[in-house]
Design a protein around this motif. Structure first.
Motif: not given
Length: 430
Positions: A330-331, A376-383
């Motif tokens: 994940d970049d 899934r959400d480029p701006d989120g803080a997901g796993a």
């Protein structure tokens, strides 16, 4: 007799095409809104470049939006080499006369096709060539095909290496795309440095025993293993003008780094695909033909170095003996602690949990291309693995979409024709 790199899965396609509304098997996630691009060698019809690695660059693009695959198109990168200009002529080296066939990135709104022997080439949203990019005249060396964008600052870190001094030059562009720093890094000779790494506080250099050899020009890649060169990894402070601190390591070669970061004790940890001497020499011997490192990686494996700046020590250990290549993450974790890494080998896509050592394998028919992670959400803080992997299986004319959490098959986009074996890809969202 036709060269091996012009046959089979390596055989170039003869032209550029555009095709709309591609067939999809399964259900494409609606969140996949953007373009998948893949770069690779594709010499013009009738042109034999002398090596697979030297063929004219061609970008293959697939546009995904609203659960549909809107189009596929392929375009040559129209470089100086494509136009027939020599790289080395009477007036010296032409850094724009290169293939631009290795990687593709987007930074500060520009999409760049890259090759480590010369300048990058900017392309537009339809893959048309805009022209060579020298950062407003400030870039006077080649540019690596593996720059690193810091996800916190937006800065782009990269370097150029060459067979004549300066052998290694570090560059940094700010978040707006302006080249703001360039400085020479002293190394003993013309080493082939394909990749490097960054951490929060360091740039990590790989000064390894593969060096330019003038007598080998015309034999594929003009580089050879040199037992007398030595092998070392350098830590350079990202801020200020501090000197590089070098750590000797066991002789090896690295095409690609997975990631690097600093642990709680301030040690620098580097995960990379590691080639022992004998394995790399076999790969190097095959490069004049169709020797894709990802397919010829027998004996390579995921490796970890830990460098302790306080103790002045370096430790190396194998994380896995499975022969893999093209490690990706994940970049958004570039240069930061992470636990999810993806890699490929012939017939498989492999997911690593670097904290536990566990793996998950997705089998493929044919050779999968580099697995590009899309959050899934480029701006989120997901796993780290909350998203998808995109891999182009060129021999099957397929873009495969996997759930990155468990490598389950989500969907396949059917392309209008096969895509030749190639190198690196990217997801450009939006």
């Amino acid at each position: 007799m036709t060269a091996s790199y012009l046959q089979g899965d390596f055989a170039p396609v003869p032209d550029e095409i555009s095709s709309g509304e591609l067939a999809v098997e399964g259900v494409l996630p609606a969140e996949l809104d953007g373009r998948y691009l893949r770069n690779g060698p594709n010499p013009l019809p009738g042109r034999d470049p002398g090596s697979w690695f030297l063929g004219d660059g061609m970008l293959h693009g697939i546009r995904l939006r609203d659960g549909r695959a809107e189009w596929y198109r392929n375009r040559w990168v129209r470089t100086g080499q494509f136009a027939g200009r020599p790289f080395l002529g009477r007036s010296g080296i032409d850094l724009s006369a290169v293939a631009a066939n290795t990687n593709v990135i987007r930074h500060a709104g520009r999409t760049l096709a890259l090759i480590e022997s010369g300048l990058p080439y900017e392309v537009d949203g339809g893959l048309g060539t805009v022209g060579a990019c020298d950062f407003g005249g400030r870039l006077t060396t080649a540019m690596t095909a593996h720059p690193k964008e810091d996800p916190r600052t937006g800065e782009l870190h990269f370097f150029g290496y060459g067979f004549a001094p300066p052998h290694l030059t570090y560059h940094r562009a700010d978040a707006s795309g302006e080249l703001v720093e360039s400085r020479e890094i002293p190394v003993p000779g013309p080493t082939m440095m394909h990749d490097f790494a960054i951490t929060e506080n360091h740039v990590v250099w790989l000064d390894l025993p593969v060096v330019f050899d003038l007598e080998m020009i015309g034999t594929g890649l003009p580089y050879r293993w040199d037992d007398g060169y030595g092998a070392r990894v350098g830590l350079m402070p990202r801020r200020g003008d501090g000197e590089v601190r070098w750590f000797e390591v066991e002789p090896c070669y690295v095409f690609h780094v997975g990631n690097a970061w600093e642990d709680a004790a301030g040690r620098v940890v580097v995960d990379a695909v590691h080639y022992p001497r004998d394995v790399f020499v076999k790969v190097l011997e095959g490069i004049g033909g169709a020797a894709d490192p990802a397919a010829q990686a027998g004996g390579s494996g995921l490796h970890r170095w830990t460098f302790d700046p306080v103790a002045g020590s370096a430790k190396g250990e194998a994380l896995d003996d499975r022969p893999v290549e093209f490690p990706t993450i994940d970049d958004r974790r570039t240069g930061l602690p992470y636990t999810r890494l993806y890699a490929v080998r012939h017939g498989e896509i492999v997911k690593y949990d670097t904290a536990t050592g566990s793996t998950v394998v997705h089998p493929t028919e044919g050779a999968p291309g580099e697995a590009v992670f899309v959050p899934r959400d480029p701006d989120g803080a997901g796993a780290e693995d909350d998203g998808w992997l995109l891999s182009l299986i060129g021999s099957r004319a397929e873009l495969r979409v996997l759930d990155a959490r468990d490598l389950a098959h989500v969907a396949s986009v059917r392309l209008p024709r096969r895509v030749p074996e190639g190198f690196h890809g990217a997801w450009l969202g939006g």
